[in-house]
Each structure stands twice: as C-alpha cells, then as structure tokens.
Design an enzyme around this catalytic site. Structure first.
Site, PDB file in Angstrom:
ATOM      1  N   ASP A 116       0.814  -1.211   0.000  1.00  0.00           N
ATOM      2  CA  ASP A 116       0.000   0.000   0.000  1.00  0.00           C
ATOM      3  C   ASP A 116       0.853   1.268   0.000  1.00  0.00           C
ATOM      4  O   ASP A 116       2.077   1.227   0.186  1.00  0.00           O
ATOM      5  CB  ASP A 116      -0.916   0.019   1.221  1.00  0.00           C
ATOM      6  CG  ASP A 116      -2.171  -0.823   1.028  1.00  0.00           C
ATOM      7  OD1 ASP A 116      -2.474  -1.161  -0.122  1.00  0.00           O
ATOM      8  OD2 ASP A 116      -2.842  -1.133   2.030  1.00  0.00           O
ATOM      9  N   LYS A 176      -2.672   4.501  -3.325  1.00  0.00           N
ATOM     10  CA  LYS A 176      -3.462   5.607  -3.851  1.00  0.00           C
ATOM     11  C   LYS A 176      -2.655   6.880  -3.675  1.00  0.00           C
ATOM     12  O   LYS A 176      -2.130   7.152  -2.598  1.00  0.00           O
ATOM     13  CB  LYS A 176      -4.785   5.710  -3.084  1.00  0.00           C
ATOM     14  CG  LYS A 176      -5.689   6.856  -3.509  1.00  0.00           C
ATOM     15  CD  LYS A 176      -6.945   6.871  -2.646  1.00  0.00           C
ATOM     16  CE  LYS A 176      -7.865   8.008  -3.048  1.00  0.00           C
ATOM     17  NZ  LYS A 176      -9.056   8.093  -2.185  1.00  0.00           N
ATOM     18  N   MET A 193      -7.284   8.294   9.106  1.00  0.00           N
ATOM     19  CA  MET A 193      -7.516   8.654   7.700  1.00  0.00           C
ATOM     20  C   MET A 193      -8.567   9.758   7.564  1.00  0.00           C
ATOM     21  O   MET A 193      -9.395   9.731   6.648  1.00  0.00           O
ATOM     22  CB  MET A 193      -7.953   7.419   6.895  1.00  0.00           C
ATOM     23  CG  MET A 193      -6.985   6.253   6.969  1.00  0.00           C
ATOM     24  SD  MET A 193      -7.611   4.749   6.191  1.00  0.00           S
ATOM     25  CE  MET A 193      -8.944   4.294   7.305  1.00  0.00           C
TER      26      MET A 193
END
Length: 497
Positions: free
Chosen positions: A39, A61, A175
């Site tokens: 990730d 991402k 997050m």
C-alpha cells in the site's frame, strides 16, 4: 515457514511506519515472499527486506488516483497464489483495523485459498505514542475510541457525533484529514468543549513525522496553516496536552534532517544507526545490490596460495571473500602468512567481524591513495590478489602493472541496479533534505531511475571524488562531496552547509 507447493497468502500488517515496529513474523513473510503487493503507507525501508527475486507491486493511492482498485487487488492476489507463488499483501497498521483486510480474507476464503493474518502494531496508539501522547492516562482518559474518518469519494462522513461528543476518554480518527472540518464541526455542534485538547500527527512514526497540537476550536485552522496532508492521525482529548516526547531529536548535529540512504542493504543497515545517533530521520532505500560471482574453486585456491597480499576494496568484498572460504571448505589458518589490505574504515570494520585485523589501511580512503601508499609495501617478490567488484576502476591494476608488481584481479561480485525501487524513489524523493550516495554504482542507479533531475539540486551528498565524478557524468553539478570517505566525512560535509 511452509511448503511452497501449497498455495498461500499472508495478509501482513507492517505497523504505522517505523520499520522497527515490524513483528518478527512480518519480517519473515517479507523475506520469503515471491510477490509483495503493498500500500501507499508502506515505509520504503521495509521493502529493503524483500529478496531480489521478489516482484514488488504497488497497490496504493496517490492524489486521489488508485493504482489498483480493491477488486483488482483481490484478483491480483489470487492470480499469483494460483500460479504457485507465495503472496504477501503488505498493509499499514493492522489488516483488520480499517484496512479492508477482512474483505481480502473473505475473498480468499470463498475461493479456497489458504491464507493467514499477520497482525501489526496499529497507528491509533503507536502514532500517538511517537508524538508524545499516551492514548490513556490515569485521571485524564480511562478509555479510548477509534473511528475511521474516511469515506468513499463524494460520500458524507456518517458518524454519530451526538453520541461521540458525549464519550469520555480519547477520541482517535484514522484517515480523516480530508474530513477534519466535518469532525470538528460535528463535535462542537453537539456540545463538546472547544478547549478540549487536540492534535494531528502527520506521517506518524516515520522519518518525516510532524506533530501539531492545539484545541478542538483551532485545530482546523492549524491544519490549514501548516498544510497538513494525509496520512495523518487526529486525536481529540486532554491527553493531547501531554508531551512525553521521545522521538524528536533536538540539539544534535543532524537534528530532524530527513536523509535517504541508497546503498546496498547491508551498507544502509550499517550506516543508518550512525546517522540516527546524530539526530537524523533516516529512510533506507537500497537502489543497488551485490551478486556473488562464481569462481572456479581451483583457481581461487591457487591464487590465494600464491598471494602475499590480499586486497579487499569494500565491505561487500570482505563478506563475499569469507563466504568463499567457507563455501570451498578452506582452513582459515592458511591465511596466516598473507597481508590483508583494505581501502577504508568500512572494509576494516567488516574484517573485524571475522576476527581479522587489517594489515594495511591507507591514510585516505580512495583507490589513488591506496595505490600510492601500498606500492611502498611491495617488491618484486610480492604477489597481489585483488578481490573486488566486476566493474572496479582501472587505477589499481594499472598502477600495480606500472610498478612491476605481480597481481591477479578477480571479480568476486557484481553490482546490479534494483529497478524495482524506481517507483518508490520518485514518489518519496521530495521528502528528503539529503540523498546520500556511498558509491559510483549508487550514483548511476539514482540517475538512471530519477524522473526529475531538478529535485536533486543541492541535496546530493557524495562519499568521495569517484562518486562525484559519476554524478557529474549525468549532469549533476551541485554535489556535496565528503573530504573523508566514510560516514563521519558525510556528516561533516552536511554540517558545513
């Protein structure tokens, strides 16, 4: 660990960022993996543990763009597992704490693929701890509550703020930086005291960690002023007024400087503690690796027998030399009449691991000084065995030849560029104050992989003239060059800036 003929997947939590928070089991999984799917939040230092044959696949991402959707990640894990590869899925923190690890496990279970969960340290407490904030504290917080502050793009943050605002103890939102305004407004509008302590920790536990403290009433303003970006933890509660800091290092020569080390894994592991002891925040990203070269046993033993002097030009060469001794079942006592010569302090330190002291170290750690000072120790009866890298420079062999000294030049290892690190290098490069290059090979690797040479201006630190020359051949003129060719020299060069 297990029979590789059995298809298996490990869903591995690697903690919040600091590579030293990896569990022993996580380390073993990474080192054994055939395929690593990782990730965005993975510290590049952790990927140094991957074996050279492992495939590295980025699944994170960046700036709102997914490199792999969750469906594609699931399919990728399964396709490699069905091909008989051991797949390690690396996830920040713990796989089952807002990490979608449960979805991946369910997908594997439905398809009959053997898997395991390797739990990791969660950022909700370790991230706070590295910021000097205890998640619980007697008299201040007897409980803690953890929430996800993230939702799919375009969806509102659907949390029960009326209930949350009445909770006692510490509140932690993971997050949630993009929804900070909604979190603050939700708590204030439901009666939480505006003077309640608040904190945001950006890149918690990592080399580039930043910590900001305030109150519920002004934490959003602080975030905007400081341009805080993801990944970031949000903590609300009076524990945020505590400051039990142990991670930030002030008053040291390299205090809070972010430094990238680019050498081979063994060398970065050796250098990193020296930089950290001086206050630096270090990231290890090995752009190069060494590959042992095959040598016929008879040739190796014959040249070893004939030699009066053995020249080892790097710590890598030292380690591989002793591996050859072991591999060929040679008696270490056969070296008793040989002079062991090394080019610098790093090679000398590597020798000491094997209980051997260097007979010769030049006053300056470079090939030219090595040659000039070494020749005075030799005569027509000398026989020099050079054990070094395949693409070593010509200074030593040409100099020995010119001096009429018999020698044999045997390459015992090759230096290869690890192009798998190109993506991480370009993603992270802007975060560093200095990029340290300890060899011409590392310089070549950096220059071949970097996409924007402009980001290197004034930040590249070279261990010596040969490395600097390699950089200049790629058009990099602004180079900080050490006068002493070791870690101390690099540190001195940085301190003079």
């Amino acid at each position: 660990m297990f029979d590789k003929e059995i298809k298996k997947v490990s869903l591995v939590g690697v903690g919040p960022g600091d590579e030293n928070l990896l569990t022993i089991k996580a380390c073993k999984c990474i080192e054994d993996a055939d395929v690593i799917i990782y990730d965005n939040l993975i510290n590049p230092t952790i990927l140094n543990r991957a074996n050279m044959g492992a495939k590295l696949i980025y699944a994170g991402k960046i700036s709102g763009n997914h490199y792999l959707t969750q469906d594609k990640i699931n399919e990728t894990i399964v396709s490699y597992a069905l091909a008989g590869e051991y797949v390690v899925r690396l996830k920040g923190g713990d796989p089952y704490i807002f990490g979608r690890g449960g979805e991946e496990a369910e997908y594997l279970l439905q398809r009959g693929i053997d898997f395991e969960i390797v739990h990791g340290v969660s950022s909700f407490y370790a991230g706070l701890g590295y910021a000097g904030i205890p998640v619980t504290f007697r008299g201040e917080a007897a409980s803690f509550h953890v929430f996800t502050g993230h939702r799919k793009q375009g969806e509102p943050l659907n949390l029960d703020f009326a209930g949350i605002a009445k909770l006692e103890g510490s509140l932690v939102f993971l997050m949630g930086i993009s929804n900070l305004g909604a979190i603050v407004n939700g708590l204030l509008s439901n009666g939480m005291n505006p003077d309640t302590g608040a904190a945001i920790i950006e890149n918690a536990t990592r080399y580039n960690q930043r910590v900001f403290r305030g109150k519920l009433s002004n934490i959003e303003e602080i975030a905007k002023k400081e341009n805080i970006v993801s990944p970031a933890l949000i903590a609300i509660g009076n524990v945020c007024k505590k400051n039990l800091d142990f991670f930030k290092k002030d008053g040291l020569p390299l205090s809070n400087k972010n430094i990238l080390l680019t050498a081979t894994r063994p060398l970065t592991e050796k250098m990193a503690p020296e930089f950290k002891a001086l206050g630096a925040n270090v990231c290890e990203m090995s752009l190069i690796a060494t590959k042992e070269m095959e040598i016929e046993r008879d040739k190796f033993t014959l040249e070893l027998e004939l030699a009066t002097h053995i020249l080892l030009t790097s710590a890598n060469g030292v380690d591989i030399f002793f591996e050859k001794i072991k591999k060929y079942d040679l008696d270490i006592r056969s070296l008793h009449n040989k002079k062991i010569c090394v080019i610098g302090s790093g090679s000398a330190s590597a020798l000491k691991k094997y209980g051997v002291r260097a007979d010769f170290i030049p006053s300056k750690f470079d090939s030219k000084s090595f040659l000039e000072e070494m020749v005075t120790e030799l005569n027509e009866k000398s026989g020099v065995l050079m054990l070094r890298a395949k693409l070593g420079n010509d200074i030593l062999p040409n100099g020995l030849k010119a001096a009429g000294i018999k020698f044999c030049d045997i390459p015992i290892y090759d230096t290869i560029i690890d192009y798998r690190r190109k993506f991480e290098l370009n993603k992270e490069i802007k975060n560093f104050d200095y990029i340290v290059l300890a060899s011409a090979s590392a310089a070549k690797a950096l220059c071949e992989m970097i996409e924007d040479m402009n980001v290197l201006k004034g930040r590249v630190v070279s261990i010596g003239p040969m490395t600097t020359k390699a950089l200049m051949e790629f058009g990099i003129e602004e180079v900080i060059t050490a006068n002493q060719y070791d870690v101390k020299g690099i540190v001195d060069a940085i301190r003079k800036i």
